[in-house]
Design an enzyme around this catalytic site. Structure first.
Site, PDB file in Angstrom:
ATOM      1  N   GLY A  37       1.065  -1.440  -0.027  1.00 56.35           N
ATOM      2  CA  GLY A  37       0.065   0.420   0.036  1.00 56.35           C
ATOM      3  C   GLY A  37       1.145   1.238  -0.038  1.00 56.35           C
ATOM      4  CG  ASN A  39       5.596   5.124   1.075  1.00 57.17           C
ATOM      5  OD1 ASN A  39       5.587   3.990   2.221  1.00 57.17           O
ATOM      6  ND2 ASN A  39       6.826   5.843   0.888  1.00 57.17           N
ATOM      7  N   GLY A  40       2.234   5.933   4.511  1.00 53.95           N
ATOM      8  CA  GLY A  40       1.046   6.704   5.177  1.00 53.95           C
ATOM      9  C   GLY A  40       0.000   6.213   4.985  1.00 53.95           C
ATOM     10  N   GLY A  42      -0.966   3.306   6.169  1.00 52.06           N
ATOM     11  CA  GLY A  42      -1.388   2.518   7.880  1.00 52.06           C
ATOM     12  C   GLY A  42      -1.104   1.335   8.222  1.00 52.06           C
ATOM     13  CE  LYS A  43       2.641  -0.087   3.574  1.00 53.19           C
ATOM     14  NZ  LYS A  43       2.543   1.096   3.475  1.00 53.19           N
ATOM     15  CD  GLU A 163       9.084  -0.176   3.796  1.00 54.08           C
ATOM     16  OE1 GLU A 163       9.384  -0.146   3.097  1.00 54.08           O
ATOM     17  OE2 GLU A 163       7.926   0.599   4.485  1.00 54.08           O
TER      18      GLU A 163
HETATM   19  P1  ADP Z   1       2.199   3.615   6.071  1.00 53.52           P
HETATM   20  O1  ADP Z   1       3.307   2.647   7.663  1.00 53.52           O
HETATM   21  O2  ADP Z   1       1.293   2.574   5.566  1.00 53.52           O
HETATM   22  O3  ADP Z   1       3.568   4.517   5.735  1.00 53.52           O
HETATM   23  P2  ADP Z   1       1.942   4.892   9.314  1.00 53.52           P
HETATM   24  O4  ADP Z   1       0.627   3.787   9.607  1.00 53.52           O
HETATM   25  O5  ADP Z   1       3.366   5.051   9.061  1.00 53.52           O
HETATM   26  O6  ADP Z   1       2.401   4.388   7.353  1.00 53.52           O
HETATM   27  O7  ADP Z   1       1.280   6.381   8.938  1.00 53.52           O
HETATM   28  C1  ADP Z   1      -0.062   6.344   8.740  1.00 53.52           C
HETATM   29  C2  ADP Z   1      -0.239   7.675   8.409  1.00 53.52           C
HETATM   30  O8  ADP Z   1      -0.069   8.191  10.246  1.00 53.52           O
HETATM   31  C3  ADP Z   1       0.445   8.722   8.464  1.00 53.52           C
HETATM   32  O9  ADP Z   1      -0.531   9.947   8.149  1.00 53.52           O
HETATM   33  C4  ADP Z   1       1.717   9.485   9.277  1.00 53.52           C
HETATM   34  O10 ADP Z   1       2.186  10.647   9.380  1.00 53.52           O
HETATM   35  C5  ADP Z   1       0.527   9.282  10.544  1.00 53.52           C
HETATM   36  N1  ADP Z   1       1.918   8.624  12.024  1.00 53.52           N
HETATM   37  C6  ADP Z   1       1.624   7.676  11.820  1.00 53.52           C
HETATM   38  N2  ADP Z   1       3.028   8.105  13.494  1.00 53.52           N
HETATM   39  C7  ADP Z   1       2.097   8.712  13.789  1.00 53.52           C
HETATM   40  C8  ADP Z   1       2.577   9.438  14.890  1.00 53.52           C
HETATM   41  N3  ADP Z   1       3.270   8.155  15.769  1.00 53.52           N
HETATM   42  N4  ADP Z   1       1.246  10.954  14.857  1.00 53.52           N
HETATM   43  C9  ADP Z   1       1.226  11.502  14.692  1.00 53.52           C
HETATM   44  N5  ADP Z   1       0.612  10.532  13.130  1.00 53.52           N
HETATM   45  C10 ADP Z   1       1.298   9.285  12.950  1.00 53.52           C
END
Ligand code: ADP
Length: 263
Positions: A37, A39-40, A42-43, A163
């Site tokens: 999916g 980036n960002g 929610g994985k 990852e």
């Molecule tokens: P993925 O793994 O698919 O790249 P993430 O689960 O890391 O996605 O992030 C999902 C969303 O939550 C993104 O918009 C990210 O910026 C936000 N996010 C991730 N961690 C935090 C946090 N600790 N505080 C605020 N927002 C967060």
């Protein structure tokens, strides 16, 4: 037999910013799930919810037990995107890093059975030859295999990886994925893996999960090829090349899928 993971109507927001909505799925023993999916999407957050590192709404059961009551954490090995060990400069040996994976250790001594587990995990990940070397002196590929040994040392039935191959060179990456494939095929370890290496991992996984703020797709590789939803999200070409089967002319649709045979 209960599923390894059952997730029902998961929902999560970071300070009122919705990250995941309406996520339900189950993972059965022996599954090897590749999570993909944007980036960002929610994985990582999803993995954190499953591990109880973030708390959202909905129900999660691990090995049939509600997450809130789950205590058998030795059944789960976790390799995070950024390990605190990799980031600290503390001079620990590779073997000590693996030993840290035995989270329920008491006292400072190491029992014979613990040592046996450490050796076994290092054997599996082919890291025994540098057991005594300082972790930070190892190559990134070697470090990553040591961290995998640490995730495996409690002999987990479920391995969760975020990852793990990002920083690896192509050779170490192939070795790493071969190792995971072996653990799944030979030892029946259930694997949940976030990856961008879809072509490489497609050789081994049994299911794809596509997360983009919700569960866009979850099913077998064959279902992935046929999915209209995936075609709409990824475009037909990506849908039919992301999966190793197509690249090697073994698409379940016959031939090189028909749909991309001229590409
Ligand atoms: P993925 O793994 O698919 O790249 P993430 O689960 O890391 O996605 O992030 C999902 C969303 O939550 C993104 O918009 C990210 O910026 C936000 N996010 C991730 N961690 C935090 C946090 N600790 N505080 C605020 N927002 C967060």
């Amino acid at each position: 037999m209960p599923s390894v993971i059952e997730a029902e109507n998961l929902r999560f927001a970071y300070v009122r910013v919705p990250v995941l909505e309406d996520v339900s799925f189950r993972v059965d023993a022996g599954d090897y799930v590749g999570i993909i999916g944007p980036n960002g999407g929610g994985k990582t957050t999803l993995l954190k919810l499953l591990l109880g590192l973030e708390k959202g709404q909905g129900n999660i059961r691990l090995f049939g037990c509600p997450l809130e009551q789950f205590k058998q954490w030795h059944k789960i090995g976790y390799l995070a995107q950024k390990s605190p060990v990799s980031q600290s400069g503390f001079p620990v040996s590779a073997e000590e890093v693996v030993l840290m994976g035995l989270s329920d250790r008491h006292g400072s001594g190491v029992s014979l059975s613990e040592l046996k587990q450490v050796h076994e995990a290092m054997q599996q990940t082919r890291t025994r030859e540098y057991a005594g070397r300082i972790f930070h002196d190892l190559s990134i590929g070697q470090q990553q295999r040591v961290l995998l040994a640490r995730a495996l040392v409690s002999r987990p039935e479920l391995l969760i990886l975020d990852e793990p191959s990002t920083a690896l060179d192509p050779e170490s990456r192939e070795m790493f994925f071969n190792l995971l494939g072996e653990l799944n095929a030979r030892r029946g370890v259930t694997i949940l893996l976030i990856t961008h290496d879809t072509g490489e991992v497609g050789k081994y996984i049994s299911k794809f999960m596509y997360i983009d703020k919700t569960l866009v797709f979850y099913g077998t590789k064959e279902e992935f090829c046929h999915s209209q939803t995936v075609a709409e999200k990824l475009g037909a070409f990506a849908q039919h090349t992301i999966d190793h089967l197509h690249n090697h002319g073994r698409c379940p649709l016959g031939g090189a899928c028909g749909e991309i045979k001229n590409d």
